[in-house]
Design an enzyme around this catalytic site. Sequence first.
Site, PDB file in Angstrom:
ATOM      1  N   LYS A 204       0.862  -1.183   0.000  1.00 36.08           N
ATOM      2  CA  LYS A 204       0.000   0.000   0.000  1.00 36.08           C
ATOM      3  C   LYS A 204       0.892   1.224   0.000  1.00 36.08           C
ATOM      4  O   LYS A 204       1.703   1.432   0.907  1.00 36.08           O
ATOM      5  CB  LYS A 204      -0.899   0.002   1.223  1.00 36.08           C
ATOM      6  CG  LYS A 204      -1.753   1.255   1.335  1.00 36.08           C
ATOM      7  CD  LYS A 204      -2.718   1.178   2.484  1.00 36.08           C
ATOM      8  CE  LYS A 204      -3.517   2.455   2.602  1.00 36.08           C
ATOM      9  NZ  LYS A 204      -4.544   2.338   3.654  1.00 36.08           N
ATOM     10  N   ARG A 214     -10.765   9.796   1.990  1.00 32.97           N
ATOM     11  CA  ARG A 214     -10.622  10.435   3.301  1.00 32.97           C
ATOM     12  C   ARG A 214     -11.767  11.411   3.552  1.00 32.97           C
ATOM     13  O   ARG A 214     -12.188  11.597   4.692  1.00 32.97           O
ATOM     14  CB  ARG A 214      -9.245  11.101   3.424  1.00 32.97           C
ATOM     15  CG  ARG A 214      -8.160  10.035   3.524  1.00 32.97           C
ATOM     16  CD  ARG A 214      -6.740  10.597   3.504  1.00 32.97           C
ATOM     17  NE  ARG A 214      -5.783   9.508   3.397  1.00 32.97           N
ATOM     18  CZ  ARG A 214      -4.511   9.666   3.060  1.00 32.97           C
ATOM     19  NH1 ARG A 214      -4.045  10.867   2.804  1.00 32.97           N
ATOM     20  NH2 ARG A 214      -3.709   8.620   2.986  1.00 32.97           N
ATOM     21  N   LYS A 230       1.812   9.918   6.829  1.00 29.93           N
ATOM     22  CA  LYS A 230       1.508   8.509   6.563  1.00 29.93           C
ATOM     23  C   LYS A 230       2.660   7.840   5.805  1.00 29.93           C
ATOM     24  O   LYS A 230       2.708   6.618   5.676  1.00 29.93           O
ATOM     25  CB  LYS A 230       0.189   8.370   5.802  1.00 29.93           C
ATOM     26  CG  LYS A 230      -1.051   8.631   6.670  1.00 29.93           C
ATOM     27  CD  LYS A 230      -2.330   7.980   6.114  1.00 29.93           C
ATOM     28  CE  LYS A 230      -3.502   8.181   7.082  1.00 29.93           C
ATOM     29  NZ  LYS A 230      -4.631   7.267   6.833  1.00 29.93           N
ATOM     30  N   GLU A 246       7.499  -6.647   1.026  1.00 29.98           N
ATOM     31  CA  GLU A 246       6.255  -6.590   1.799  1.00 29.98           C
ATOM     32  C   GLU A 246       5.375  -7.808   1.497  1.00 29.98           C
ATOM     33  O   GLU A 246       4.819  -8.434   2.406  1.00 29.98           O
ATOM     34  CB  GLU A 246       5.473  -5.307   1.456  1.00 29.98           C
ATOM     35  CG  GLU A 246       6.049  -4.034   2.063  1.00 29.98           C
ATOM     36  CD  GLU A 246       5.768  -3.900   3.565  1.00 29.98           C
ATOM     37  OE1 GLU A 246       5.158  -4.816   4.159  1.00 29.98           O
ATOM     38  OE2 GLU A 246       6.167  -2.876   4.136  1.00 29.98           O
ATOM     39  N   LYS A 261      -2.080  -1.450  -3.892  1.00 29.38           N
ATOM     40  CA  LYS A 261      -2.979  -0.291  -3.828  1.00 29.38           C
ATOM     41  C   LYS A 261      -2.170   0.987  -3.855  1.00 29.38           C
ATOM     42  O   LYS A 261      -1.205   1.090  -3.099  1.00 29.38           O
ATOM     43  CB  LYS A 261      -3.779  -0.386  -2.532  1.00 29.38           C
ATOM     44  CG  LYS A 261      -4.670   0.790  -2.242  1.00 29.38           C
ATOM     45  CD  LYS A 261      -5.198   0.682  -0.847  1.00 29.38           C
ATOM     46  CE  LYS A 261      -5.998   1.923  -0.547  1.00 29.38           C
ATOM     47  NZ  LYS A 261      -6.419   1.948   0.836  1.00 29.38           N
ATOM     48  N   SER A 287     -10.137   5.652  -4.633  1.00 29.02           N
ATOM     49  CA  SER A 287     -11.086   6.752  -4.810  1.00 29.02           C
ATOM     50  C   SER A 287     -10.614   7.801  -5.820  1.00 29.02           C
ATOM     51  O   SER A 287     -11.399   8.278  -6.632  1.00 29.02           O
ATOM     52  CB  SER A 287     -11.366   7.403  -3.456  1.00 29.02           C
ATOM     53  OG  SER A 287     -10.157   7.815  -2.847  1.00 29.02           O
ATOM     54  N   TYR A 326     -14.932   1.221  -7.171  1.00 32.93           N
ATOM     55  CA  TYR A 326     -16.209   1.921  -6.964  1.00 32.93           C
ATOM     56  C   TYR A 326     -17.092   1.819  -8.198  1.00 32.93           C
ATOM     57  O   TYR A 326     -18.248   2.212  -8.168  1.00 32.93           O
ATOM     58  CB  TYR A 326     -15.933   3.383  -6.580  1.00 32.93           C
ATOM     59  CG  TYR A 326     -15.099   3.459  -5.314  1.00 32.93           C
ATOM     60  CD1 TYR A 326     -15.680   3.265  -4.072  1.00 32.93           C
ATOM     61  CD2 TYR A 326     -13.715   3.649  -5.376  1.00 32.93           C
ATOM     62  CE1 TYR A 326     -14.911   3.280  -2.911  1.00 32.93           C
ATOM     63  CE2 TYR A 326     -12.939   3.674  -4.228  1.00 32.93           C
ATOM     64  CZ  TYR A 326     -13.545   3.480  -3.004  1.00 32.93           C
ATOM     65  OH  TYR A 326     -12.785   3.479  -1.854  1.00 32.93           O
TER      66      TYR A 326
HETATM   67  C1  PBG Z   1      -7.294   3.387   5.466  1.00 32.00           C
HETATM   68  C2  PBG Z   1      -7.699   3.161   4.062  1.00 32.00           C
HETATM   69  C3  PBG Z   1      -7.546   4.102   3.054  1.00 32.00           C
HETATM   70  C4  PBG Z   1      -8.120   3.556   1.917  1.00 32.00           C
HETATM   71  C5  PBG Z   1      -8.601   2.284   2.249  1.00 32.00           C
HETATM   72  N1  PBG Z   1      -8.324   2.054   3.591  1.00 32.00           N
HETATM   73  C6  PBG Z   1      -7.014   5.492   3.066  1.00 32.00           C
HETATM   74  C7  PBG Z   1      -5.760   5.834   3.732  1.00 32.00           C
HETATM   75  O1  PBG Z   1      -4.847   5.027   3.870  1.00 32.00           O
HETATM   76  O2  PBG Z   1      -5.682   6.992   4.163  1.00 32.00           O
HETATM   77  C8  PBG Z   1      -8.180   4.263   0.601  1.00 32.00           C
HETATM   78  C9  PBG Z   1      -9.166   3.774  -0.366  1.00 32.00           C
HETATM   79  C10 PBG Z   1      -9.488   4.719  -1.460  1.00 32.00           C
HETATM   80  O3  PBG Z   1      -8.859   5.791  -1.641  1.00 32.00           O
HETATM   81  O4  PBG Z   1     -10.407   4.390  -2.206  1.00 32.00           O
HETATM   82  N2  PBG Z   1      -6.755   2.397   6.208  1.00 32.00           N
END
Ligand code: PBG
Length: 337
Positions: A204, A214, A230, A246, A261, A287, A326
Site C-alpha cells: 500500500k 478520506r 503517513k 512486503e 494499492k 477513490s 467503486y
Molecule cells: C485506510 C484506508 C484508506 C483507503 C482504504 N483504507 C485510506 C488511507 O490510507 O488513508 C483508501 C481507499 C481509497 O482511496 O479508495 N486504512
Amino acid sequence: MAKNFKLDLTHRLRRLRRQPSRRALVTETVLRVEDLIAPLFVVEGKDRPEPIASMPGVSRFSLTDLVRECRELQKLGIPAVALFPKLDPKLKNANGTEALNKTTLVLRAVRAVKKAVPELAVITDVALDPYTNHGHDGVLTAAGDDVDNDRTVAILCEMAVLQADAGVDFVAPSDMMDGRVGAIRKALDATGHTGTGILAYSAKFNSAYYGPFRDAVGSAKAAGTRLLSKATYQMNPANRREALSEVALDEKEGADIVMVKPAGLYLDIIREVRNATKKPVAAYQVSGEYAQIQAAARLGWLDLARCRDESLLAIKRAGADMILTYFAKDVAKALKG
Ligand code: PBG
C-alpha cells in the site's frame, strides 16, 4: 508508385483484428463480474444515502440501505463487498477506542449483511484511521511523533477478532504496520477463527489518490499533519523491490490474498507481485482513480464507460485476480447487458 506498392510480409498481425469475431477469438484478458469487489461506506442513522461530493455516484449508506444495496450487488453476481464506516466525530479519540466497541457501526453492518445476504463475502478493514481523531492508522507514541507499531498491532488483533466474531469472510489489514498479518493470524486461530481469511494490503503506497476516500470516511486530517506523515508507514511510490519484500513477508505471515494499492498507477507492481507469488493478487482502484475518470467524463473530455472498462481491464491484464472498485455495480450491470 504508391498505388502498386506491396510489402512482402509473412506476418500481418492485422489479420487477427479484422472483424469482431476474429478479435474475440484472440482476446487474452476478460473482465468478469466475479472479479469485482464493491467498497461500500456505511453511516449511522439517516434513512437516505449521503452522496460524497468528490466521488460522484458513491454514497454513504445507512444500515437499511446497505443491506438493500448488498442484495442488489449479490443478484448482479458480485461476490464480495468491503465495508468502511464513517464515524460520528464525537466517537473518535486519540486511541481509536471505538474500534473495540462490540456494537460499533461496522460490526452491526457486518451482522446485518451476513444475515440478509449470507452468500455475499464480506471484507472489513483492520486499521484505526476511521476511529482516531488524528486520522492516523494507529495509536501514537507518548511523544506523539510516530505511530507506535507494536501497540497498534495489539489493537488490530482485537479488532480482527471482533470482526471475525461478527462473521466477516476476510479481515483486511490496511494500516501497513510491521508484523500485523502474522499477529492477526495467530489471534484469529487462538479464538477459533481458523476459517476467517486475511486479505493483506501488502503493498500500500503513500498515495495522493486516497483524497476522496478520506472525505468519505472523515479521516482527512492525518494527510495534512505536518509533524507525522503517513509516509512513515505507507510505502514510498518510488519503490518496486520493497513491494516484493512486503508481499513476501505477508505471505510468510499467513496472508491468504495479497493486495496492491492503488492499482492503475502501479500496474508494474501488480505484474511483479503476480510473478513473485502463487497467492491470489488483489488490486484496489482507489477513490482518486475513480474520481479522475468521473471528473473528466463530467467535463465531456473522456467517455466514462470506455475509460472505466479499459482501466479495469488494464489492472486485470497486469495480473490482478480481483479488483476493488467503486465502479463495481455499474460494470456488473454493463456486463449483464
Ligand atoms: C485506510 C484506508 C484508506 C483507503 C482504504 N483504507 C485510506 C488511507 O490510507 O488513508 C483508501 C481507499 C481509497 O482511496 O479508495 N486504512
